[in-house]
Design an enzyme around this catalytic site. Structure first.
Site, PDB file in Angstrom:
ATOM      1  N   ASN A   8      -5.128   5.785  17.334  1.00 30.79           N
ATOM      2  CA  ASN A   8      -5.897   5.525  18.556  1.00 30.79           C
ATOM      3  C   ASN A   8      -4.998   4.737  19.516  1.00 30.79           C
ATOM      4  O   ASN A   8      -4.776   3.546  19.314  1.00 30.79           O
ATOM      5  CB  ASN A   8      -7.160   4.728  18.182  1.00 30.79           C
ATOM      6  N   TRP A   9      -4.485   5.428  20.523  1.00 35.07           N
ATOM      7  CA  TRP A   9      -3.526   4.787  21.435  1.00 35.07           C
ATOM      8  C   TRP A   9      -4.204   3.892  22.471  1.00 35.07           C
ATOM      9  O   TRP A   9      -3.531   3.212  23.237  1.00 35.07           O
ATOM     10  CB  TRP A   9      -2.674   5.857  22.145  1.00 35.07           C
ATOM     11  N   LYS A  10      -5.518   3.945  22.529  1.00 37.60           N
ATOM     12  CA  LYS A  10      -6.269   3.110  23.490  1.00 37.60           C
ATOM     13  C   LYS A  10      -5.656   3.243  24.883  1.00 37.60           C
ATOM     14  O   LYS A  10      -5.135   4.301  25.232  1.00 37.60           O
ATOM     15  CB  LYS A  10      -6.347   1.662  23.002  1.00 37.60           C
ATOM     16  N   HIS A  93     -16.632   3.884  19.535  1.00 38.55           N
ATOM     17  CA  HIS A  93     -15.695   2.818  19.160  1.00 38.55           C
ATOM     18  C   HIS A  93     -16.286   1.478  19.612  1.00 38.55           C
ATOM     19  O   HIS A  93     -16.973   1.414  20.642  1.00 38.55           O
ATOM     20  CB  HIS A  93     -14.339   3.058  19.850  1.00 38.55           C
ATOM     21  N   GLU A 165     -15.286   0.626  10.969  1.00 41.60           N
ATOM     22  CA  GLU A 165     -14.369  -0.338  11.588  1.00 41.60           C
ATOM     23  C   GLU A 165     -15.107  -1.657  11.812  1.00 41.60           C
ATOM     24  O   GLU A 165     -15.809  -1.807  12.824  1.00 41.60           O
ATOM     25  CB  GLU A 165     -13.882   0.187  12.944  1.00 41.60           C
ATOM     26  N   SER A 214      -6.859  -3.273  11.845  1.00 42.03           N
ATOM     27  CA  SER A 214      -5.564  -3.901  11.536  1.00 42.03           C
ATOM     28  C   SER A 214      -4.802  -3.190  10.416  1.00 42.03           C
ATOM     29  O   SER A 214      -4.112  -3.823   9.618  1.00 42.03           O
ATOM     30  CB  SER A 214      -5.743  -5.378  11.171  1.00 42.03           C
ATOM     31  N   GLY A 235      -4.912   1.561  15.173  1.00 45.91           N
ATOM     32  CA  GLY A 235      -4.729   1.209  16.581  1.00 45.91           C
ATOM     33  C   GLY A 235      -3.305   0.757  16.840  1.00 45.91           C
ATOM     34  O   GLY A 235      -2.385   1.574  16.992  1.00 45.91           O
TER      35      GLY A 235
HETATM   36  P1  PGA Z   1      -6.217  -1.867  15.197  1.00 44.04           P
HETATM   37  O1  PGA Z   1      -7.288  -0.962  16.004  1.00 44.04           O
HETATM   38  O2  PGA Z   1      -5.603  -0.965  14.163  1.00 44.04           O
HETATM   39  O3  PGA Z   1      -5.257  -2.330  16.242  1.00 44.04           O
HETATM   40  O4  PGA Z   1      -6.986  -2.963  14.570  1.00 44.04           O
HETATM   41  C1  PGA Z   1      -8.114  -0.056  15.342  1.00 44.04           C
HETATM   42  C2  PGA Z   1      -9.083   0.521  16.308  1.00 44.04           C
HETATM   43  O5  PGA Z   1      -9.558  -0.199  17.193  1.00 44.04           O
HETATM   44  O6  PGA Z   1      -9.420   1.719  16.223  1.00 44.04           O
END
Ligand code: PGA
Length: 256
Positions: A8-10, A93, A165, A214, A235
């Site tokens: 997930n590149w956000k 999300h 999550e 994480s 992420g």
């Molecule tokens: P993260 O994000 O791996 O940076 O905790 C995961 C997500 O929000 O999908």
């Protein structure tokens, strides 16, 4: 069973940067049959990346979309516009829920619209830190899960991917903590049992459930070996080439 690694590149990477990064990932990545690798760039990058992506190696996901196909919805992108462009869409999300006030009703409509447009929904659910502290985890998980599936026909539930999550474990959370494999196992069991009770034992056993929060190369193996976990939603670690490809390698080894 296949495992899933979703990056997930956000809100990261301009279109050109996304394209260079995809090029690097594809160069490094062998063709893994038993690991489905999926990347979720921003909307703008989806079209150019769809021309560049080697679909034998990887698939594309959107990070969000709107449930109406067309109409007076300024600023939105519909699932029907994404049809054929992406194979998956992340829905609900926690950043959508808490920053953009999406509720279970809206999320349910999005899950339905994804399925109607032949896009696999990745339905994200998870409790906040205070919900966990107040002992509300099981209620929150059941409500978000059944709420998010409420517009989908019984037979289509099997085509939904669920991503657990915990909000407090996402790396951008103020005081992010790592979820223990036992925490994950307990909630993943609850997810499967709940689906089993409502939609039948077989669906509960077979539905794809991923974990996110994480995830990085040093904990990916532990999460992937939690009973009932079929994949990881990654992420920040998905933005670093060596870390993302290491996680994919680990998934390959765990499945071997
Ligand atoms: P993260 O994000 O791996 O940076 O905790 C995961 C997500 O929000 O999908």
């Amino acid at each position: 069973m296949k495992s899933y690694i979703v990056g997930n590149w956000k809100l990261n990477f301009a279109v050109g940067e996304a394209s260079i990064y995809l090029h690097k990932i594809q160069k490094k990545l062998p063709n893994y049959r038993d690991v489905a690798v999926v990347i979720a760039p921003s909307f703008l990058a989806l079209q150019p990346l769809s021309l560049q992506i080697d679909r034998h190696k990887m698939k594309l996901a959107a990070q969000n979309a709107f449930y109406r196909d067309y109409g007076a919805y300024t600023g939105e992108v519909s699932f029907s516009q994404l049809r054929g462009l992406v194979d998956y869409c992340i829905i609900g999300h926690s950043e959508r829920r808490y920053l953009f006030h999406e509720d279970d009703k809206m999320i349910a409509k999005k899950v339905e619209a994804a399925i109607r447009n032949k896009i696999t929904p990745i339905l994200c659910i998870g409790e906040t830190e205070s919900e966990r502290a107040f002992g509300e985890t099981a209620d929150v998980i059941r409500d978000q899960l059944l709420g998010g599936l409420s517009e989908v026909s019984e037979e289509d539930v099997a085509n939904v991917i669920v991503a657990y999550e915990p909000v407090w474990a996402i790396s951008s959370a103020k005081s992010a903590k790592l979820a223990s494999p036992d925490d994950v196992a307990e909630v993943v069991k609850l997810i499967r049992d709940t689906i089993g009770e409502v939609y039948g034992k077989e669906t509960g056993e077979n539905i794809v459930v991923m974990f996110g929060g994480s995830v990085n190369p040093s904990n990916a193996g532990a999460y992937l070996t939690v009973p009932g976990v079929n994949g990881l939603l990654v992420g920040s670690s998905s933005l670093i080439l060596s870390e993302f490809t290491d996680i994919i390698d680990i998934a390959k080894r765990v499945r071997a």
